[in-house]
Design a protein around this motif. Structure first.
Motif, PDB file in Angstrom:
ATOM      1  N   ARG A 133      -3.157  13.717  15.231  1.00 46.67           N
ATOM      2  CA  ARG A 133      -4.376  13.149  14.629  1.00 46.67           C
ATOM      3  C   ARG A 133      -5.575  13.150  15.570  1.00 46.67           C
TER       4      ARG A 133
ATOM      5  N   SER B 212       1.337  12.794  12.762  1.00 44.05           N
ATOM      6  CA  SER B 212       0.890  11.557  13.422  1.00 44.05           C
ATOM      7  C   SER B 212       0.637  11.779  14.909  1.00 44.05           C
TER       8      SER B 212
ATOM      9  N   ASN C 144       9.690   7.261  12.807  1.00 40.30           N
ATOM     10  CA  ASN C 144       8.990   7.152  14.087  1.00 40.30           C
ATOM     11  C   ASN C 144       9.873   7.802  15.161  1.00 40.30           C
TER      12      ASN C 144
ATOM     13  N   GLU D 153       8.371  11.732  11.440  1.00 43.85           N
ATOM     14  CA  GLU D 153       7.232  11.121  10.745  1.00 43.85           C
ATOM     15  C   GLU D 153       7.682   9.941   9.884  1.00 43.85           C
ATOM     16  N   ARG D 154       8.828  10.077   9.259  1.00 43.87           N
ATOM     17  CA  ARG D 154       9.337   9.039   8.362  1.00 43.87           C
ATOM     18  C   ARG D 154       9.840   7.817   9.139  1.00 43.87           C
TER      19      ARG D 154
ATOM     20  N   PRO E 265      10.807  17.241  12.350  1.00 46.43           N
ATOM     21  CA  PRO E 265       9.488  16.615  12.340  1.00 46.43           C
ATOM     22  C   PRO E 265       9.291  15.673  11.139  1.00 46.43           C
TER      23      PRO E 265
ATOM     24  N   ARG F  93       4.015  17.561  13.999  1.00 43.30           N
ATOM     25  CA  ARG F  93       4.166  16.140  13.716  1.00 43.30           C
ATOM     26  C   ARG F  93       2.762  15.595  13.468  1.00 43.30           C
TER      27      ARG F  93
END
Length: 192
Positions: A188, A185, A80, A77-78, A73, A183
């Motif tokens: 959200r 992103s 995509n 995040e880093r 994860p 994750r």
């Protein structure tokens, strides 16, 4: 393509709210391919969990050459999700340590920096046996990982939904917030 070394690669877990994305690369010999097709090999999304596990066991018994790589994860995040998936596919293919004549990638993107001839083919997991086998390997390994992670984070129910955005998972997120394998992103829109 008779006699040429074809590698199929696919991933599992691009859409979930939690957990890794797992990619696999597979080489099938002609006898392995025929046996697995007779056993019902196809795109892992069209198979039950029990059928995927049975095919995975059959691949082990047949000595099918495969390798897999997970992108965490944090990596997702880093980088995509697309880039993390391609990274994991590349690592899986290279870990096979074979000179592929062609790599067939499920999807519409080639793997950057891969030193082999490639073909991106949407729906390859349903028409190319080596890619179908890769989809099964990736899905089985990812599901097993999520079941193991459920033991660390039982409140979120990962063994049931494998990190996908089910109603129960969304409710657990609203109630408990994120755990280390989520994750952020992807979550959200769910979190207050």
């Amino acid at each position: 393509m008779a006699g040429r070394l074809i590698v199929g690669t696919d991933e599992a877990g691009r859409g979930p709210l939690a957990g890794p994305v797992v990619a696999a690369a597979v080489v099938l010999t002609r006898p392995q391919r025929e046996i697995l097709l007779d056993l019902g090999l196809r795109d892992s999304k069209k198979l039950s969990e029990a059928r995927r596990e049975s095919l995975f066991l059959s691949m082990s018994r047949l000595g099918v050459l495969w390798r897999a790589q997970a992108a965490s994860p944090a990596r997702i995040e880093r980088m995509n999700i697309l880039q993390a998936s391609l990274w994991a596919m590349k690592r899986s293919v290279l870990a096979l340590a074979v000179e592929a004549d062609r790599v067939i990638v499920d999807g519409n993107r080639l793997i950057p920096g891969l030193p082999f001839d490639q073909r991106a083919l949407p729906g390859a997991d349903d028409i190319v046996p080596a890619v179908a086998a890769a989809s099964v390997v990736a899905k089985v390994l990812r599901d097993r990982a999520m079941t193991a992670l459920d033991r660390l984070y039982p409140q979120w129910g990962f063994a049931r939904h494998k990190g996908y955005g089910t109603a129960s998972h969304r409710e657990a997120l609203r109630r408990l917030g994120l755990c280390p394998i989520h994750r952020p992103s992807f979550c959200r829109k769910i979190l207050p």
